[in-house]
Design a protein around this motif. Structure first.
Motif, short mmCIF file in Angstrom:
data_model
loop_
_atom_site.label_atom_id
_atom_site.label_comp_id
_atom_site.label_asym_id
_atom_site.label_seq_id
_atom_site.Cartn_x
_atom_site.Cartn_y
_atom_site.Cartn_z
N THR A 162 0.87 -1.16 0.00
CA THR A 162 0.00 0.00 0.00
C THR A 162 0.91 1.22 0.00
O THR A 162 2.13 1.08 0.14
CB THR A 162 -0.89 0.04 1.25
OG1 THR A 162 -0.04 0.01 2.40
CG2 THR A 162 -1.84 -1.14 1.31
N ALA A 163 0.29 2.40 -0.15
CA ALA A 163 1.09 3.61 -0.17
C ALA A 163 1.89 3.73 1.13
O ALA A 163 3.05 4.15 1.14
CB ALA A 163 0.18 4.82 -0.36
N ALA A 164 1.26 3.33 2.22
CA ALA A 164 1.89 3.53 3.52
C ALA A 164 3.04 2.54 3.78
O ALA A 164 4.06 2.91 4.36
CB ALA A 164 0.85 3.40 4.62
N GLN A 165 2.86 1.31 3.36
CA GLN A 165 3.87 0.33 3.74
C GLN A 165 3.83 -0.91 2.85
O GLN A 165 2.85 -1.15 2.14
CB GLN A 165 3.65 -0.11 5.18
CG GLN A 165 2.30 -0.80 5.34
CD GLN A 165 1.93 -1.00 6.80
OE1 GLN A 165 2.57 -0.48 7.69
NE2 GLN A 165 0.91 -1.77 7.02
N THR A 166 4.88 -1.69 2.91
CA THR A 166 4.91 -2.96 2.21
C THR A 166 5.09 -4.06 3.25
O THR A 166 6.02 -4.02 4.04
CB THR A 166 6.09 -3.01 1.22
OG1 THR A 166 5.92 -1.97 0.28
CG2 THR A 166 6.12 -4.34 0.49
N VAL A 167 4.15 -5.00 3.27
CA VAL A 167 4.27 -6.14 4.17
C VAL A 167 4.70 -7.35 3.34
O VAL A 167 4.03 -7.70 2.37
CB VAL A 167 2.93 -6.45 4.86
CG1 VAL A 167 3.06 -7.70 5.73
CG2 VAL A 167 2.45 -5.27 5.67
#
Ligand SMILES: Nc1ncnc2c1ncn2[C@@H]1O[C@H](COP(=O)(O)OP(=O)(O)OP(=O)(O)O)[C@@H](O)[C@H]1O
Ligand SMILES: Nc1ncnc2c1ncn2[C@@H]1O[C@H](COP(=O)(O)OP(=O)(O)OP(=O)(O)O)[C@@H](O)[C@H]1O
Ligand code: SF4
Ligand code: SF4
Ligand SMILES: [Mg+2]
Ligand SMILES: [Mg+2]
Lengths: 338, 327
Positions: free
Chosen positions: A23-28
């Motif tokens: 996602t824009a916020a983070q990569t899991v």
């Protein structure tokens, strides 16, 4: 002597699989560099910490990772066919006929508005043309084999009218009716008492023997894995950290995380006031430790662990992702194995 | 003193259609629906700061009994008493407050979380609705719980479908604990957790039992977990409680033939490939339970009397009850 599968046909081959949620916020990174081979008739036990990527490994094989998740890297070969390049139609055909998955939460895979009988009929019809009478007979027979009393009456029931363990068994029944080549079962017996569980394990073993089905059995229950699997893979933070034949691995784990798992079993800790639990902070989302991921919680960690360890061979058919693997002497857990 | 929770001769039937329902079904050619007696006149008490374990085979009525205890479904017969007060007689408002003291951790963790709420909303909602903690303290309380269940606070902004099975299960546990209840009905609360996180949760339950004087009705199929956490254990078979005893007594000197079989069947590490069904014989139908002692068709010790007369429960040792003619 546990059967060896070295010469058997490889039905599923997973190589360097990497599944991410972006996602824009983070990569899991849910699954990272996971590789294994599954032979005809073999049962691979997949164990590991909650959130370590076991279910996502299964979903990736099935081609069922929902966006924003995606397979970022690696290959999945089903009998040599690259599923990464298969069409959506072909994938659906494979899911319907060859590779079946029992999902972790039965309520999410059963339709609340269809009776159990209608759902099982759907599975059978997807497979081939089949008459009503035969549908009924085969459904009843399968439910009976899975230890569901009054199967005829249960065909008329809806999912919410069944107990938790019955729902799980209905999902297993649906998967087994397919006689799949590969069965991926995700925590399929968490609600089942030992007797029912024993019955299910027996049926699964029969299925492997009679139809050559290969099984990936995801479970947190090491006793079940010990009773059912031929081989085990242990996952931690998205990676396989240890793999090997079941008896050897459980008797003498090589990875410190595997040992921590074995030593936390309640039955192994009679008379201890508090159960041993892993120490150390829980890693933040998307913030995996550099180097060995188990480092913040590992008693053996030192400077050598600051580089990411790779899986290396450690005995026949065994691999471990650790620079200071345990020896036979370290690995013995008091009381865990009576 | 009356116990914190008393289920007094409670029973619950399912599938009994109302007059209209049964008429409609017959009209549609579905035939008569049969009745399941999921819970059959059960009496059980949970004292303050006590953990009562509930075990029994799949479908025997554990979740139904748990939901009755948590006030989520009404019993068809019998009474639920909290602190000696019958719940059924209370006004809606008082009942809601008194049932707030009893919380439930659901067996189907994922399905029990609202998919349209974030984890933060799921955990804050009960505090907000019941105005439990001052607003300023609510976030701290939630953050503290997250730490104790082993999840980073970064998970607070996620939706349930972005969590793994075991992560959902832990959110379900946290949700039950936010309102600081007196009793938690835990339905298979650690079934999806690896043993190390399971240990953390079981230790947390134990801490709260001591620090907040919490009680638990603890449903689990995992006998080693039940042995670990319980003060007392009740064994259920086809809707009835067949044996109830202090934990050491039940595991050490089981009296009822069903309990004996159940304990013998437990898989253990090392006993590989010997997980065999010890409870033999076909499982009885809950639609048409066997007469007399429900267990008689599968019981190795059954005698003629067992086929006709349901055994009364009997105290076989102090605090150790067994419902078997031969006990
Ligand atoms: N839609 C999503 N968006 C972001 N992260 C996700 C999503 N779905 C799963 N994850 C994360 O991916 C990781 C792996 O999840 P997975 O469900 O594979 O775990 P698991 O090993 O099956 O755990 P469990 O034993 O608890 O079921 C978890 O940390 C989870 O939070
Ligand atoms: N809403 C319902 N409608 C009809 N029958 C129901 C309903 N809920 C439960 N039952 C029936 O009541 C019986 C007891 O179910 P319950 O869920 O209490 O079992 P359980 O002991 O929790 O089993 P498990 O270990 O599999 O979760 C079962 O036969 C089930 O089919
Ligand atoms: S590599 Fe180092 S930190 Fe990682 S498990 Fe091995 S010893 Fe522990
Ligand atoms: S009452 Fe009879 S059938 Fe029932 S458990 Fe006892 S001996 Fe067995
Ligand atoms: Mg999972
Ligand atoms: Mg249940």
């Amino acid at each position: 002597m546990a059967p060896r599968f070295d010469g058997a046909t490889v039905v599923l081959s997973v190589d360097r699989l990497r599944t991410v949620f972006e996602t824009a916020a983070q990569t899991v990174v849910a699954v990272d560099d996971v590789s294994f081979r599954l032979h005809q008739g073999e049962v691979l036990g997949l164990v590991g910490e909650s959130g370590s990527g076991k279910s996502m490994t299964g979903h990736s094989i099935m081609g069922l990772v929902d966006p924003p998740g995606r397979i970022a890297d690696g290959t999945i070969l089903y009998r040599g066919e690259d599923l990464g390049h298969a069409s959506e139609d072909r994938l659906r055909e494979i899911r319907g006929n060859h590779v079946a998955m029992v999902f972790q939460d039965p309520m999410t895979s059963l339709s609340p508005t269809l009776s159990i009988g209608a759902q099982l009929a759907g599975v059978l019809r997807a497979h081939r043309r089949i008459g009503r009478r035969e549908i009924r007979e085969r459904s009843v027979e399968m439910l009976r084999r899975l230890d569901i009393p009054s199967p005829e009456a249960r065909l008329r029931a809806y999912p919410h009218e069944l107990s938790g363990g019955m729902r799980q068994r209905v999902c297993i029944a649906a998967a087994m009716l397919n006689e799949p080549d590969v069965l991926i079962a995700d925590e399929p017996t968490t609600a089942l008492d030992v007797t029912t569980q024993a019955q299910i394990l027996e049926e699964v073993r029969d299925l492997c023997r009679n139809t050559g089905t290969a099984v990936i059995w995801i479970s947190h229950d090491l006793a079940v894995i010990g009773a059912l699997a031929n081989r085990v893979a242990v996952m931690y933070a998205g990676q396989i950290v240890e793999t090997g034949p079941v008896a050897e691995l459980l008797a003498a784990p090589r990875h410190p995380y595997t040992r921590a798992l074995l030593s936390a079993i309640p039955g192994a800790n009679r008379g201890v006031r508090r159960l041993p639990q892993l120490t150390g902070e829980v890693p933040a989302i998307g913030d995996v430790p550099t180097g060995c991921r188990f480092r913040p919680r590992c008693a053996r960690a030192d400077a050598a662990c600051e580089a990411p360890p790779v899986l290396v061979a450690c005995g026949i058919g065994r691999e471990v992702r650790c620079v200071h693997p345990l020896s036979d002497a370290d690995a013995t857990i008091d009381g865990a194995i009576p | 003193m009356s116990p914190l929770l008393l289920l007094d001769e409670v029973g619950r039937d399912f599938g009994s259609p109302g007059a209209l329902g049964s008429w409609l079904r017959r009209g549609l050619g579905h035939g008569e629906r049969r009745i399941v007696r999921a819970v059959d006149e059960v009496t059980i008490a949970v004292g303050r700061q006590e953990v009562v374990g509930l075990v029994g085979e799949s479908g025997c009525g554990k979740s139904t009994l748990g939901r009755i205890a948590a006030g989520l479904i009404a019993p068809s017969r019998g009474e639920v008493r909290v602190d000696g007060v019958a719940i059924a007689g209370l006004s809606a408002a008082v009942r809601r407050r008194s049932m707030l003291r009893v919380q439930m951790v659901f067996q189907s963790a994922t399905a029990s979380l609202n998919p349209r709420q974030t984890v933060r909303e799921i955990l804050l909602e009960p505090l907000r609705v019941h105005r439990l903690a001052p607003r300023a303290e609510r976030d701290d309380r939630v953050a503290d719980l997250m730490r104790r269940i082993g999840l980073h606070t970064g998970f607070l902004s996620r939706d349930p479908h972005q969590l793994s099975g075991g992560q959902c299960q832990r959110i379900g546990i946290a949700r039950a604990l936010t309102v600081a209840p007196d009793l938690v009905v835990c339905d298979e609360p650690v079934s999806a957790l690896d043993v190390s996180i399971q240990a953390q949760i079981l230790n947390l339950f134990q801490d709260l039992q001591e620090s907040l004087k919490l009680s638990y009705l603890f449903i689990s199929h995992d006998l080693s977990v039940v042995e670990r956490v319980s003060d007392r254990v009740a064994v259920m078979y086809l809707g009835r409680i067949v044996e109830e005893a202090p934990v050491a007594s039940l595991f050490g000197r089981p009296s009822h033939p069903y309990t004996v079989a159940l304990l013998a069947a437990a898989p253990r590490l090392g006993a590989q490939r010997r997980v065999a069904a010890v409870v033999k014989g076909e499982r009885p139908s809950p639609y048409n339970p066997p007469a007399g002692c429900h267990f008689h068709p599968r019981c190795p010790r059954a005698v003629e009397l067992c086929r006709r007369v349901a055994p009364e429960r009997r105290e076989v040792a102090p605090g150790h009850w067994s419902a078997c003619h031969l006990a």
